[in-house]
Design a protein around this motif. Sequence first.
Motif, mmCIF file in Angstrom:
data_model
loop_
_atom_site.group_PDB
_atom_site.id
_atom_site.type_symbol
_atom_site.label_atom_id
_atom_site.label_comp_id
_atom_site.label_asym_id
_atom_site.label_seq_id
_atom_site.Cartn_x
_atom_site.Cartn_y
_atom_site.Cartn_z
ATOM 1 N N SER A 105 0.843 -1.197 0.000
ATOM 2 C CA SER A 105 0.000 0.000 0.000
ATOM 3 C C SER A 105 0.873 1.239 0.000
ATOM 4 O O SER A 105 1.875 1.300 0.720
ATOM 5 C CB SER A 105 -0.899 0.024 1.236
ATOM 6 N N LEU A 106 0.476 2.218 -0.805
ATOM 7 C CA LEU A 106 1.148 3.514 -0.772
ATOM 8 C C LEU A 106 0.672 4.269 0.462
ATOM 9 O O LEU A 106 -0.490 4.150 0.852
ATOM 10 C CB LEU A 106 0.796 4.336 -2.012
ATOM 11 N N ASP A 107 1.561 5.070 1.045
ATOM 12 C CA ASP A 107 1.126 5.912 2.152
ATOM 13 C C ASP A 107 0.494 7.189 1.592
ATOM 14 O O ASP A 107 0.388 7.363 0.370
ATOM 15 C CB ASP A 107 2.273 6.193 3.131
ATOM 16 N N ALA A 108 0.066 8.077 2.460
ATOM 17 C CA ALA A 108 -0.641 9.293 2.043
ATOM 18 C C ALA A 108 0.211 10.197 1.155
ATOM 19 O O ALA A 108 -0.320 10.990 0.377
ATOM 20 C CB ALA A 108 -1.115 10.063 3.271
ATOM 21 N N LYS A 109 1.540 10.079 1.244
ATOM 22 C CA LYS A 109 2.437 10.904 0.430
ATOM 23 C C LYS A 109 2.840 10.219 -0.874
ATOM 24 O O LYS A 109 3.637 10.761 -1.631
ATOM 25 C CB LYS A 109 3.688 11.260 1.229
#
Length: 142
Positions: free
Chosen positions: A9-13
Amino acid sequence: MFQGASSLSLDAKGRLSVPTRHRDVLSATAGGQLTITKHPHGCLMVFPRPEWEKFRERIAALPMSAQWWKRVFLGNAMDVEMDGTGRILVSPELRAATGIVRDTLLLGMGNHFELWDKATYEAKEAEATQGEMPDVFQDFAF
């Protein structure tokens, strides 16, 4: 050689944590330096920098008739570096071009990786496996 699939999963950034099984190899062979670019099938290719340089030379040597493909591969390439915790930043432009928002699949493809939006990959794999296998597999034993 890279192989295997990792659900990430990609983080918020927009950062992606490189699986630990690949970090040491990428640090040793590329100093943690990677290049990310578009793939014509709707995913991203992630190259260790030395492998990217070989690929870039091959693409740059193509004739003018391939100019648009040069733009796709070279014009969209982004150099990135793993941070201290093994994360890389996937640019907003590349995420938007491939529909990657959060859930991804990182596939080891030998000398590079493919990074897919997870739902897109699952749909394309299902479509591919419902059809006939390509002729190149006729003499292939499983």
